[in-house]
Design an enzyme around this catalytic site. Structure first.
Site, PDB file in Angstrom:
ATOM      1  CG  HIS A 276       1.166   2.169  -2.872  1.00 54.17           C
ATOM      2  ND1 HIS A 276       1.984   1.742  -3.900  1.00 54.17           N
ATOM      3  CD2 HIS A 276       0.969   3.497  -3.081  1.00 54.17           C
ATOM      4  CE1 HIS A 276       2.275   2.762  -4.690  1.00 54.17           C
ATOM      5  NE2 HIS A 276       1.667   3.833  -4.221  1.00 54.17           N
ATOM      6  CG  ASP A 327       3.077   4.831  -8.139  1.00 50.96           C
ATOM      7  OD1 ASP A 327       2.693   5.990  -8.366  1.00 50.96           O
ATOM      8  OD2 ASP A 327       3.340   4.436  -6.988  1.00 50.96           O
TER       9      ASP A 327
END
Length: 449
Positions: A276, A327
């Site tokens: 991220h 994810d």
């Protein structure tokens, strides 16, 4: 030996796909790559011996560098209504509390098979569901890890099991509570002892390490996890600055950003991938880039959870290799993740043209494999693993699109042929060993409310 005739293939160091490429493979490796000259006949197997024709564009295998397999059970259940990352996390914990080794095997097998259908030949599983729901270890302390390794074998893809150290619930070291208790090993040394005892025997799986976040590993124990990975040359991944609240809490407790804290404890480096990194400071970007720490972007999850848009171009320019992950599996489509890197940057800056197509291809392939410790994958070249992903050029999405434009046009459903380590896993858009829709339906129903 197997010979494949690709209508188009994207070869290393080429700005666009090459037509009519003969690819030879043997014992899971690419042994020959021959672009055929304009004068060479390519009409069919009667001319080229036993070569199997691959109509469309053939790419190297795609790498999904960040996965939480059990999140697949949340698809379609958490997208409505208001809330933020933290309210979504409560729903995620509900699913986490219901899983055991058998149900996790079923869910992960189906999730990984869905990835294979999408052209993903290797996945990095960020794994922290280690123990029973009450926090007590199973008779085999690595039973959940073993389930994931078996699931990947059934699905026909490679796995880097990123065994995650998760010890506390807040940056200031509050203990794990409720569903979090099954994540913890007590301290980093006991985490290391458990992970060291797990050694998958099959060649499709490797073990790496993960620091869940600066919330979940006390500062004094960060170096233990990093040292375990360094000693073995294993990849180390970590969630970083996904939420502004994480940055604020770290500053309040430690007087520095999460990136600054990691740098202070020697965690950053070329075998490390920050997942991220949505809210870094300029100083953070410099620390990541100068250390060659990679960044795994997960655009479909980051927008689903309202995380924000990270400064992807600035990360790359600072020196951080970029990779991609699905994810939470709200979407499993590496083409969407790749183009979102460019398109989200356009939204953030209100300008076009930040990433070239080769940069996006590399993020989806060779950079992702490298971040997971598979340095011999992600390119169609002699000596590399025989991973081939062929995308249709005649679907409703890709018809009329030049091969070079596939990353801005194709979807996962356009993948029709997948070879992993020389073995056909997907043919004509169908997984050869897993009924993916049926198994997903059954596995999700078992663990969903």
């Amino acid at each position: 030996m197997t010979r494949w005739l690709a209508e188009y293939a994207w070869l290393p160091d080429h700005a666009e796909p090459t037509p009519d490429v003969l690819i030879e493979t043997d014992e899971g490796r690419i042994t020959g790559v021959t672009p055929l000259t304009a004068g060479t006949p390519t009409a069919g197997v009667d001319v080229l011996g036993d070569a199997v024709r691959l109509p469309g564009l053939t790419l190297p295998g795609l790498a999904n560098a960040h996965s939480h397999a059990f999140h697949r059970a949340l698809r379609g259940r958490t997208h409505g209504g208001r809330g933020d990352f933290w309210t979504w996390r409560d729903r995620m914990y509900e699913v986490a509390a219901r899983l055991d080794p058998d149900s996790y095997l079923a869910l992960a097998r189906a999730a990984y098979a869905e990835m294979a259908l999408a052209g993903i030949t290797c996945v990095g599983e960020f794994h922290y569901l280690h123990h029973g729901p009450d926090g007590r270890p199973y008779d085999d302390p690595n039973a959940m890890s073993a389930a994931l390794v078996e699931a990947a074998a059934h699905a026909g893809i490679r796995l880097t099991l990123l065994d995650t150290c998760y010890l506390s619930s807040t940056v200031d070291g509050a203990p794990l509570v409720g569903p979090q208790r099954r994540f913890g090993d007590g301290d980093a040394l006991r985490w290391a002892d458990r992970v060291t005892a797990f050694a998958p025997e099959n060649g499709h799986a490797r073990v790496g390490a993960a620091i869940h976040s600066v919330r979940a590993v006390p500062a004094a124990q960060l170096a233990t996890v990093a040292g375990w990975a360094d000693l073995r040359g294993a990849p180390l991944h970590l969630h970083l600055s996904e939420q502004p609240a994480e940055n604020d809490a770290c500053r309040a407790v430690h007087g520095r950003t999460p990136t600054g804290l990691l740098a202070e404890h020697g965690v950053l480096g070329p075998n490390v991938t920050a997942v991220h990194a949505t809210h870094p400071t300029s100083a953070d970007l410099a620390l990541l880039g100068e250390s060659r720490t990679g960044v795994c972007l997960c655009p479909t999850t980051e927008r689903d959870l309202a995380d924000g848009i990270g400064p992807a171009r600035r990360m790359a320019e600072a020196g951080s290799p970029l990779s991609l992950g699905s994810d939470s599996h709200a979407v499993v489509d590496l083409f969407e993740e790749a183009r979102a890197v460019e398109l989200d940057e356009r939204l953030r800056t209100r300008r076009r043209g930040h990433f070239g197509l080769v940069e996006l291809l590399d993020a989806a392939t060779v950079a992702g494999h490298r971040s997971l410790g598979w340095t011999d994958a992600g390119r169609i070249a002699v000596g590399m693993r025989a991973d081939l992903v062929t995308v249709r050029l005649d679907s409703a999405r890709t018809a009329g699109v030049p091969p070079v434009g596939v990353f801005f046009a194709a979807a996962a459903t356009d993948v029709h042929h997948v070879v992993v380590d020389g073995r056909v896993v997907v043919a004509d858009g169908r997984h050869l060993s897993v009924d993916v829709p049926a198994e997903l339906h059954a596995a999700v129903a078992e663990v969903s409310s």
